[in-house]
Motif scaffolding. Structure first.
Motif, PDB file in Angstrom:
ATOM      1  N   GLN A  48       0.828  -1.211   0.000  1.00  0.00           N
ATOM      2  CA  GLN A  48       0.000   0.000   0.000  1.00  0.00           C
ATOM      3  C   GLN A  48       0.865   1.265   0.000  1.00  0.00           C
ATOM      4  N   LEU A 106      -1.312   4.550  -0.330  1.00  0.00           N
ATOM      5  CA  LEU A 106      -2.599   4.274   0.306  1.00  0.00           C
ATOM      6  C   LEU A 106      -2.504   4.246   1.823  1.00  0.00           C
ATOM      7  N   LEU A 114       1.536   2.632  -3.450  1.00  0.00           N
ATOM      8  CA  LEU A 114       0.473   3.394  -4.104  1.00  0.00           C
ATOM      9  C   LEU A 114       0.004   4.581  -3.263  1.00  0.00           C
ATOM     10  N   MET A 148      -4.993  -2.748  -8.285  1.00  0.00           N
ATOM     11  CA  MET A 148      -4.902  -3.389  -6.971  1.00  0.00           C
ATOM     12  C   MET A 148      -6.205  -4.101  -6.616  1.00  0.00           C
TER      13      MET A 148
END
Ligand SMILES: Nc1ncnc2c1ncn2[C@@H]1O[C@H](COP(=O)(O)OP(=O)(O)O)[C@@H](O)[C@H]1O
Ligand SMILES: [Mg+2]
Lengths: 339, 313
Positions: A54, A59, A57, A97
Motif C-alpha cells: 500500500q 494508500l 500506491l 490493486m
C-alpha cells in the motif's frame, strides 16, 4: 531471472506513530518484480505485507504512517513521495490493486458497472457509453455471466467470488502493467479460491501482467509464484525462486512455515505450528527478530541482526554465514523435515 | 413495499390513538375545567354551559363521544374563542407553522451536511475546532435564548443602519420568516453537523474509499461521488426525529416572535385548559409527526439501494 524489471523496491522502511510509540511496520524491504511473472509475498498476518504494497500506491494514511527510507521505481520512475495528483497517473492506470474483502472494498451505494466505468472515464477519457461497452467486455473476460444485467447491480447483490471477479475486472480495466493482489482469495472458500487463482493466471498469460501476490498460504504460493519473498516482523527474511524457497529453504522461519502447511505431507497427521509469536514491532529485539522462536538460535542471534546472505537466493540468517557452527546440523534438520 | 407501508401506517394509527387517550386522561386528571373562570358567573349559567358542552356526562361517555367525533374528523368547538371550531384554527394556522418548520428543516439539513463535511475535511485543525465549539453551543443553549438574542441583535442592527432591515417579530414576508427559521433550525443543524462529521470520518476510513484512491480518482471526485453520498445516508435516517424536534421547538419560537402559527394555540390552550384545543392540536401534531417519520423511512428506502432493491423483489 533474466526478464526485464518492471518494479524495483529498495530499502523500504515504513513506521507508524501511535500512542504507544512508533511501530516499525516495514524495515529495509527490497525486491524486484520482473515482467510477466508473479512475486509472492508470504508471512503471518501483521508482518507488514499490506503496508509494504500500500505504501507503493500512497494508500497508507500519513500521518500516522511515515516512509523513513527507501525507493520504489516503476520502470525507473520513482513512486514514493509523489503528490496524490502525480500518483493518480499510476494508480488504477499502470498499477491495479485487488483487496482481500471485495464486499467492503466496493462502494455499497454505486452499481458495479458505474464503479468499473469510473476508472475508464477518468483514466482513458472514455464517454459513458463507450465505458459501458468496455465494462461488458471486462466482465465477460473475468467470466461473470450475464454482464449486461450484472453491471446494473450493487455489490450486495453479488456473491463473494463474483464480487472478487468484478474487483479484478476493475483493477485491470485500464490495462495496467502491474497487478497487486492483497490476499485476493483469503475470504473465499476453497473451490472459489481455485477459480480466482486460475483467472489471475490466465489474465497474466493473455496480458503479460506482472503480479505481486500477497498471501499467507504456501499452497497458493506453490501454485502461482515464480519468485517468493518471505516476510517476518516487517523484514524480508528469505527471498528467491519458488524452488529455492520450497526445496532449498535457508531460513528456519521458512522451514517452520512449510511444516505448518496443511496437505503437503499427507502422511504427517499433526500440523506443526511455529511456537511463540512475532516480536513487538514497537521495540524490535536486539539481534534477529526470529531468535525467540528459532530452534537453532545461537549466541550471536540475540545480539546482532543478521544481514541478507546470498545473491539470487537470499536469507537473513546467521546460519548462512560461512562460519556458522550449526550449519551442517541445520542442513540435516531441514532434510529430515522435508522427508 | 406496499405491505410494509400499510403495516407502518397501521402502527401509526395505533400510536395516534394512544396519544389521544393519554392526552384525554391527563387533561381530566388536572384539577379545574375550561369553565372555571369568569365566564361562568353563577351556578345556573355554569350548569347550562356544562350541559351544552357535554361536561355533565361521565368522563367515559365524554371519551366515547369525543373519539367518535374525532374519527369523523371533527375536533369540536374551542372553549376559549366563541364559535370557532378547532378544525378552523388548525386550517388557518397550520400552514404558517408548516412554512416555518420546512424553512428551518431546509436550513438545518443543508447547514448540517455542509458544516459536517467541512469539519471532516479540516479534521483536528482550527476550522474543525471552531465549528465543533459552535455545535456544542447550538446543542446546549435553548432556542428561546437564541430567539431573544437574535431579536436584540436585529433591534441594534436596525438602529445602527438607520433602516428597518429585518422585522423584530411578526409574520408575512420572507424577511420576517428568515430569523425565526434560523433560530428554530439551529439546534437541529448543530446535531446534524455532529452526525455528519462522524459519518464522514467513518466513511473516509472504509475499504471502499481506499479502493477509490487505488483507482486513481481525484480527491474531489472521491469526496463528491463516494464519500458524501454514503455519509448522507445516516443523516437522512434522523430526519424524522429532526422534524419532531423542529415542530415542538416551533411552539416556543412562534410565541417569542409572535408568529400566528398552530404552536402558539397549543401553548395557550394548555394554560387555559381548553379541552378541545388541547386534544385537537395534540392529536394533530401527533398524527403529523407519525406520518413524517413514516415518510422519511420510505424516502430512505428509495435512496439506499440496499433497501430499494430488496423491497422491489
Ligand atoms: N494505521 C496504522 N497505524 C498503526 N499501525 C499500523 C497501521 N497500519 C498497520 N499497522 C501495523 O503495521 C503492521 C503490519 O500490518 P500489515 O501490513 O497490515 O500486516 P499484514 O502482513 O497482515 O498485511 C502491523 O503490526 C500493524 O499493527
Ligand atoms: Mg494484510
Amino acid at each position: 531471472m533474466s526478464s526485464e524489471i518492471i518494479l524495483e523496491v529498495t530499502n523500504l522502511a515504513v513506521e507508524f506513530a501511535t500512542y504507544g510509540g512508533s511501530v516499525q511496520a516495514v524495515r529495509d524491504v527490497s525486491f524486484n518484480l520482473h515482467k510477466g511473472t508473479t512475486l509472492a509475498i508470504v508471512g503471518e498476518s501483521g508482518c507488514g505485507k499490506s503496508v509494504t504494497v500500500q505504501t507503493l500506491l500512497g494508500l497508507i494514511p500519513m500521518p500516522p504512517g511515515r516512509i523513513t527510507a527507501g525507493s520504489a521505481r516503476l520502470r525507473g520512475a520513482e513512486l514514493l513521495g509523489l503528490s496524490a495528483d502525480r500518483l493518480n497517473h499510476y494508480r488504477g492506470k499502470r498499477i491495479g490493486m485487488i483487496f482481500q474483502d471485495a464486499m467492503s472494498a466496493m462502494n455499497p451505494t454505486m452499481t458495479i458497472g458505474d464503479q468499473i466505468a469510473e476508472t475508464l472515464i477518468v483514466h482513458m477519457g472514455m464517454s459513458a457509453a463507450a465505458a459501458r461497452q468496455e465494462v461488458i467486455t471486462l466482465l465477460t473476460q473475468v467470466q461473470i455471466p450475464e454482464p449486461e444485467r450484472r453491471l446494473r447491480q450493487y455489490p450486495f447483490e453479488f456473491s463473494g467470488g463474483m464480487l472478487q471477479r468484478a474487483m479484478i475486472a476493475l483493477s485491470i480495466a485500464c490495462q495496467p502493467e502491474v497487478l497487486i493482489a492483497d490476499e485476493p482469495t483469503t475470504a473465499l472458500d476453497v473451490t472459489i479460491q481455485a477459480q480466482i487463482l486460475q483467472l489471475l493466471e490466465s489474465l497474466q498469460q493473455s496480458r503479460g501482467l506482472s503480479i505481486i501476490l500477497i498471501t499467507h498460504d504456501l499452497g497458493v504460493v506453490a501454485r502461482m509464484a515464480h519468485e517468493v519473498a518471505v516476510m517476518y516482523a516487517g523484514q524480508i527474511v528469505e527471498q528467491g525462486s519458488v524452488d529455492d524457497i520450497f526445496y532449498r529453504s535457508a531460513h528456519p522461519y521458512t522451514v517452520g512455515l512449510k511444516a505448518a502447511m496443511p496437505g503437503r505431507s499427507a502422511h504427517k497427521s499433526v500440523l506443526q505450528e511455529i511456537p511463540g509469536s512475532p516480536p513487538d514491532l514497537f521495540a524490535p529485539p536486539a539481534g534477529c527478530g526470529f531468535n525467540a522462536r528459532c530452534p537453532h538460535v545461537m549466541q550471536l542471534c540475540t545480539s546482532q541482526a543478521p544481514p541478507l546472505f546470498g545473491t539470487s537466493h537470499q536469507a537473513r540468517c546467521w546460519l548462512q554465514h560461512a562460519a556458522a557452527p550449526a550449519q551442517a546440523l541445520y542442513q540435516q534438520l531441514i532434510a529430515s523435515v522435508r522427508s | 413495499m406496499l405491505n410494509y407501508i400499510l403495516k407502518r401506517l397501521g402502527m401509526g394509527v395505533l400510536t395516534v390513538w394512544f396519544i389521544a387517550t393519554a392526552t384525554f386522561a391527563a387533561m381530566h386528571l388536572v384539577p379545574g375545567n375550561p369553565l372555571a373562570n369568569e365566564k361562568a358567573t353563577n351556578a345556573v349559567i355554569r350548569a347550562n354551559l356544562e350541559r351544552q358542552y357535554g361536561l355533565d356526562q361521565p368522563v367515559l361517555t365524554q371519551y366515547v363521544i369525543y373519539m367518535g367525533n374525532m374519527l369523523k374528523g371533527d375536533f369540536g368547538i374551542a372553549f376559549s374563542e366563541e364559535n370557532r371550531s378547532v378544525n378552523d384554527i388548525i386550517r388557518e394556522t397550520f400552514p404558517v407553522s408548516a412554512t416555518l418548520g420546512l424553512l428551518s428543516l431546509l436550513f438545518a439539513t443543508a447547514g448540517g451536511v455542509m458544516w459536517g463535511a467541512l469539519t471532516a475535511i479540516y479534521r483536528n485543525r482550527w476550522p474543525d475546532y471552531l465549528i465543533m465549539f459552535l455545535v456544542i453551543l447550538g446543542i446546549s443553549v435553548p432556542s428561546f435564548v437564541f430567539a431573544g438574542l437574535s431579536q436584540f441583535a436585529i433591534l441594534h442592527l436596525n438602529k445602527w443602519t438607520g433602516v428597518s432591515l429585518l422585522p423584530v417579530a411578526g409574520w408575512g414576508s420572507f424577511r420576517a420568516m428568515l430569523v425565526p427559521a434560523l433560530v428554530l433550525g439551529l439546534s437541529t443543524m448543530a446535531y446534524l453537523t455532529r452526525l455528519m462529521r462522524s459519518t464522514m470520518l467513518d466513511v473516509a476510513n472504509t475499504d471502499y474509499i481506499r479502493t477509490a484512491h487505488a483507482k486513481g480518482l481525484s480527491t474531489t471526485r472521491i469526496f463528491l461521488h463516494h464519500q458524501l453520498r454514503n455519509a448522507i445516508l445516516p443523516v437522512i435516517t434522523v430526519l424524522g426525529p429532526s422534524i419532531a424536534i423542529i415542530t415542538t421547538g416551533g411552539f416556543v419560537v412562534e410565541s417569542v416572535f409572535a408568529i400566528p402559527g398552530l404552536g402558539r394555540y397549543f401553548v395557550q390552550s394548555v394554560a387555559q385548559l381548553d379541552y378541545t384545543v388541547i386534544m385537537g392540536t395534540t392529536v394533530f401534531f401527533g398524527a403529523f409527526l407519525v406520518l413524517m417519520v413514516i415518510a422519511v423511512d420510505i424516502l430512505y428506502g428509495f435512496i439506499d439501494p440496499r433497501i430499494r432493491v430488496e423491497a422491489s423483489r
